[in-house]
Motif scaffolding. Structure first.
Motif, PDB file in Angstrom:
ATOM      1  N   TYR A  47       0.832  -1.200   0.000  1.00 17.80           N
ATOM      2  CA  TYR A  47       0.000   0.000   0.000  1.00 17.80           C
ATOM      3  C   TYR A  47       0.866   1.249   0.000  1.00 17.80           C
ATOM      4  CZ  TYR A  47      -4.171  -2.765   0.852  1.00 17.80           C
ATOM      5  OH  TYR A  47      -5.199  -3.648   0.733  1.00 17.80           O
ATOM      6  N   VAL A  48       0.388   2.271  -0.706  1.00 19.87           N
ATOM      7  CA  VAL A  48       1.067   3.565  -0.732  1.00 19.87           C
ATOM      8  C   VAL A  48       0.062   4.638  -0.350  1.00 19.87           C
ATOM      9  CG1 VAL A  48       2.804   2.923  -2.444  1.00 19.87           C
ATOM     10  CG2 VAL A  48       0.623   3.856  -3.202  1.00 19.87           C
ATOM     11  N   ASP A  49       0.556   5.673   0.310  1.00 21.51           N
ATOM     12  CA  ASP A  49      -0.294   6.794   0.702  1.00 21.51           C
ATOM     13  C   ASP A  49      -0.467   7.736  -0.480  1.00 21.51           C
ATOM     14  OD1 ASP A  49      -0.525   5.833   3.247  1.00 21.51           O
ATOM     15  OD2 ASP A  49       0.984   7.172   4.104  1.00 21.51           O
ATOM     16  N   LYS A  50      -1.685   8.191  -0.667  1.00 21.48           N
ATOM     17  CA  LYS A  50      -1.996   9.225  -1.654  1.00 21.48           C
ATOM     18  C   LYS A  50      -1.879  10.569  -0.950  1.00 21.48           C
ATOM     19  CE  LYS A  50      -2.830   6.496  -5.033  1.00 21.48           C
ATOM     20  NZ  LYS A  50      -2.002   6.513  -6.209  1.00 21.48           N
ATOM     21  N   PRO A  51      -1.977  11.679  -1.684  1.00 20.68           N
ATOM     22  CA  PRO A  51      -1.866  12.997  -1.034  1.00 20.68           C
ATOM     23  C   PRO A  51      -2.941  13.204   0.043  1.00 20.68           C
ATOM     24  CG  PRO A  51      -1.664  13.214  -3.406  1.00 20.68           C
ATOM     25  CD  PRO A  51      -2.069  11.791  -3.141  1.00 20.68           C
ATOM     26  N   THR A  52      -2.549  13.849   1.137  1.00 23.44           N
ATOM     27  CA  THR A  52      -3.452  14.128   2.251  1.00 23.44           C
ATOM     28  C   THR A  52      -4.333  15.324   1.917  1.00 23.44           C
ATOM     29  OG1 THR A  52      -1.861  13.282   3.841  1.00 23.44           O
ATOM     30  CG2 THR A  52      -3.558  14.752   4.708  1.00 23.44           C
ATOM     31  N   THR A  53      -5.628  15.192   2.207  1.00 31.90           N
ATOM     32  CA  THR A  53      -6.566  16.301   2.088  1.00 31.90           C
ATOM     33  C   THR A  53      -6.778  16.858   3.484  1.00 31.90           C
ATOM     34  OG1 THR A  53      -7.673  15.245   0.222  1.00 31.90           O
ATOM     35  CG2 THR A  53      -8.879  16.999   1.361  1.00 31.90           C
ATOM     36  N   TRP A  54      -6.615  18.174   3.638  1.00 32.32           N
ATOM     37  CA  TRP A  54      -6.756  18.824   4.937  1.00 32.32           C
ATOM     38  C   TRP A  54      -8.059  19.608   4.993  1.00 32.32           C
ATOM     39  CZ3 TRP A  54      -3.863  17.758   9.017  1.00 32.32           C
ATOM     40  CH2 TRP A  54      -2.633  17.138   8.794  1.00 32.32           C
ATOM     41  N   PHE A  55      -8.751  19.489   6.119  1.00 31.30           N
ATOM     42  CA  PHE A  55     -10.000  20.191   6.363  1.00 31.30           C
ATOM     43  C   PHE A  55      -9.862  21.025   7.634  1.00 31.30           C
ATOM     44  CE2 PHE A  55     -11.107  16.289   4.199  1.00 31.30           C
ATOM     45  CZ  PHE A  55     -12.048  16.684   3.262  1.00 31.30           C
ATOM     46  N   THR A  56     -10.478  22.199   7.635  1.00 31.87           N
ATOM     47  CA  THR A  56     -10.679  22.944   8.870  1.00 31.87           C
ATOM     48  C   THR A  56     -12.063  22.571   9.357  1.00 31.87           C
ATOM     49  OG1 THR A  56      -9.271  24.768   8.170  1.00 31.87           O
ATOM     50  CG2 THR A  56     -10.876  25.233   9.911  1.00 31.87           C
ATOM     51  N   VAL A  57     -12.156  22.028  10.574  1.00 28.28           N
ATOM     52  CA  VAL A  57     -13.425  21.573  11.134  1.00 28.28           C
ATOM     53  C   VAL A  57     -13.861  22.550  12.219  1.00 28.28           C
ATOM     54  CG1 VAL A  57     -14.621  19.690  12.327  1.00 28.28           C
ATOM     55  CG2 VAL A  57     -12.828  19.168  10.655  1.00 28.28           C
ATOM     56  N   GLN A  58     -15.132  22.952  12.170  1.00 31.51           N
ATOM     57  CA  GLN A  58     -15.720  23.795  13.208  1.00 31.51           C
ATOM     58  C   GLN A  58     -16.837  23.027  13.883  1.00 31.51           C
ATOM     59  OE1 GLN A  58     -17.189  27.437  11.518  1.00 31.51           O
ATOM     60  NE2 GLN A  58     -15.229  28.478  11.752  1.00 31.51           N
ATOM     61  N   CYS A  59     -16.826  23.051  15.205  1.00 33.66           N
ATOM     62  CA  CYS A  59     -17.904  22.470  16.011  1.00 33.66           C
ATOM     63  C   CYS A  59     -18.520  23.602  16.817  1.00 33.66           C
ATOM     64  CB  CYS A  59     -17.354  21.417  16.973  1.00 33.66           C
ATOM     65  SG  CYS A  59     -16.430  20.096  16.170  1.00 33.66           S
ATOM     66  N   TRP A  60     -19.831  23.562  16.999  1.00 37.69           N
ATOM     67  CA  TRP A  60     -20.534  24.619  17.716  1.00 37.69           C
ATOM     68  C   TRP A  60     -21.293  24.061  18.903  1.00 37.69           C
ATOM     69  CZ3 TRP A  60     -19.888  29.691  16.484  1.00 37.69           C
ATOM     70  CH2 TRP A  60     -19.287  29.976  15.257  1.00 37.69           C
ATOM     71  N   ARG A  61     -21.566  24.914  19.880  1.00 34.02           N
ATOM     72  CA  ARG A  61     -22.409  24.658  21.049  1.00 34.02           C
ATOM     73  C   ARG A  61     -21.925  23.445  21.844  1.00 34.02           C
ATOM     74  NH1 ARG A  61     -24.807  26.071  16.769  1.00 34.02           N
ATOM     75  NH2 ARG A  61     -25.964  28.002  16.572  1.00 34.02           N
ATOM     76  N   GLY A  62     -22.827  22.517  22.160  1.00 30.25           N
ATOM     77  CA  GLY A  62     -22.471  21.359  22.982  1.00 30.25           C
ATOM     78  C   GLY A  62     -21.402  20.487  22.346  1.00 30.25           C
ATOM     79  N   LEU A  63     -21.484  20.321  21.027  1.00 28.67           N
ATOM     80  CA  LEU A  63     -20.459  19.537  20.330  1.00 28.67           C
ATOM     81  C   LEU A  63     -19.095  20.189  20.486  1.00 28.67           C
ATOM     82  CD1 LEU A  63     -19.641  17.181  18.524  1.00 28.67           C
ATOM     83  CD2 LEU A  63     -20.294  18.579  16.545  1.00 28.67           C
ATOM     84  N   ALA A  64     -19.054  21.525  20.491  1.00 29.74           N
ATOM     85  CA  ALA A  64     -17.784  22.237  20.647  1.00 29.74           C
ATOM     86  C   ALA A  64     -17.143  21.933  22.002  1.00 29.74           C
ATOM     87  CB  ALA A  64     -17.998  23.741  20.498  1.00 29.74           C
ATOM     88  N   ARG A  65     -17.947  21.979  23.056  1.00 29.09           N
ATOM     89  CA  ARG A  65     -17.407  21.695  24.400  1.00 29.09           C
ATOM     90  C   ARG A  65     -16.933  20.242  24.509  1.00 29.09           C
ATOM     91  NH1 ARG A  65     -19.535  25.898  28.079  1.00 29.09           N
ATOM     92  NH2 ARG A  65     -21.090  27.002  26.960  1.00 29.09           N
ATOM     93  N   ASN A  66     -17.769  19.317  24.031  1.00 30.96           N
ATOM     94  CA  ASN A  66     -17.417  17.899  24.116  1.00 30.96           C
ATOM     95  C   ASN A  66     -16.188  17.580  23.271  1.00 30.96           C
ATOM     96  OD1 ASN A  66     -19.592  17.517  25.790  1.00 30.96           O
ATOM     97  ND2 ASN A  66     -20.936  16.769  24.180  1.00 30.96           N
ATOM     98  N   ALA A  67     -16.095  18.162  22.084  1.00 29.53           N
ATOM     99  CA  ALA A  67     -14.937  17.921  21.220  1.00 29.53           C
ATOM    100  C   ALA A  67     -13.659  18.425  21.881  1.00 29.53           C
ATOM    101  CB  ALA A  67     -15.139  18.607  19.871  1.00 29.53           C
TER     102      ALA A  67
END
Length: 166
Positions: A47-67
């Motif tokens: 197996y070989v790695d393909k190029p990495t895709t980067w994301f900026t993730v935003q979480c809000w409210r309760g999910l933000a605190r838990n994350a």
């Protein structure tokens, strides 16, 4: 769900320390997520790695605190959310934009390890309950719906009870 929105689920690794902020008294956690696909290469017989895709993730409210309290850099996660385009003009008048993954759900990828879950306490800022003529007599409001399942712990041993073995 809206027509025209792009929803996706991404499996990847936390690539930055989560950043917690309160924006107009609304909790927000932001972090980078890297997703690297792998493909079998017959010439290398591996197996070989393909190029990495980067994301900026935003979480809000309760999910933000838990994350913020749950995830750490380098951990494998699964994120489901919608893509949003954030556009702005800088001080020199130049237009900029970036795509953000606004998370609805986030969890550790259990195919790569184990985790422990702890349920949140009921919200203190629950909306006051105002009964109507359609409300059954004696009904009260709770900030969360009642648990769907009992909380009786199940035995996790491989041994079978004597009654079952017979």
């Amino acid at each position: 769900m809206s027509l025209g929105d792009t929803y996706l689920t991404v499996l990847g690794w936390i690539g930055s320390d989560p950043d917690f902020r309160e924006i107009r008294q609304t909790p927000q956690t932001t972090f980078r997520l890297g997703s690297t696909p792998r493909q079998f290469d017959k010439t290398l017989n591996g197996y070989v790695d393909k190029p990495t895709t980067w994301f900026t993730v935003q979480c809000w409210r309760g999910l933000a605190r838990n994350a913020f309290e749950s995830i750490k850099i380098g951990q494998p996660v699964i994120v489901t959310g919608r893509l949003r385009t954030h556009e702005w003009t800088d001080d020199s008048g130049e237009q900029h934009s970036r795509v953000i993954l606004e998370a609805f759900t986030l969890g550790h990828d259990l195919s790569r390890g184990t985790t422990t879950f702890a349920k949140n306490a009921p919200r203190a800022e629950a909306v006051p309950f105002a009964p109507t003529e359609l409300t059954p007599a004696g009904a009260t409001a709770a900030p969360y719906p009642p648990d769907e399942f009992s909380t009786t712990p199940l035995p996790l041993s491989a041994e079978r009870p004597a009654a079952e073995a017979a």
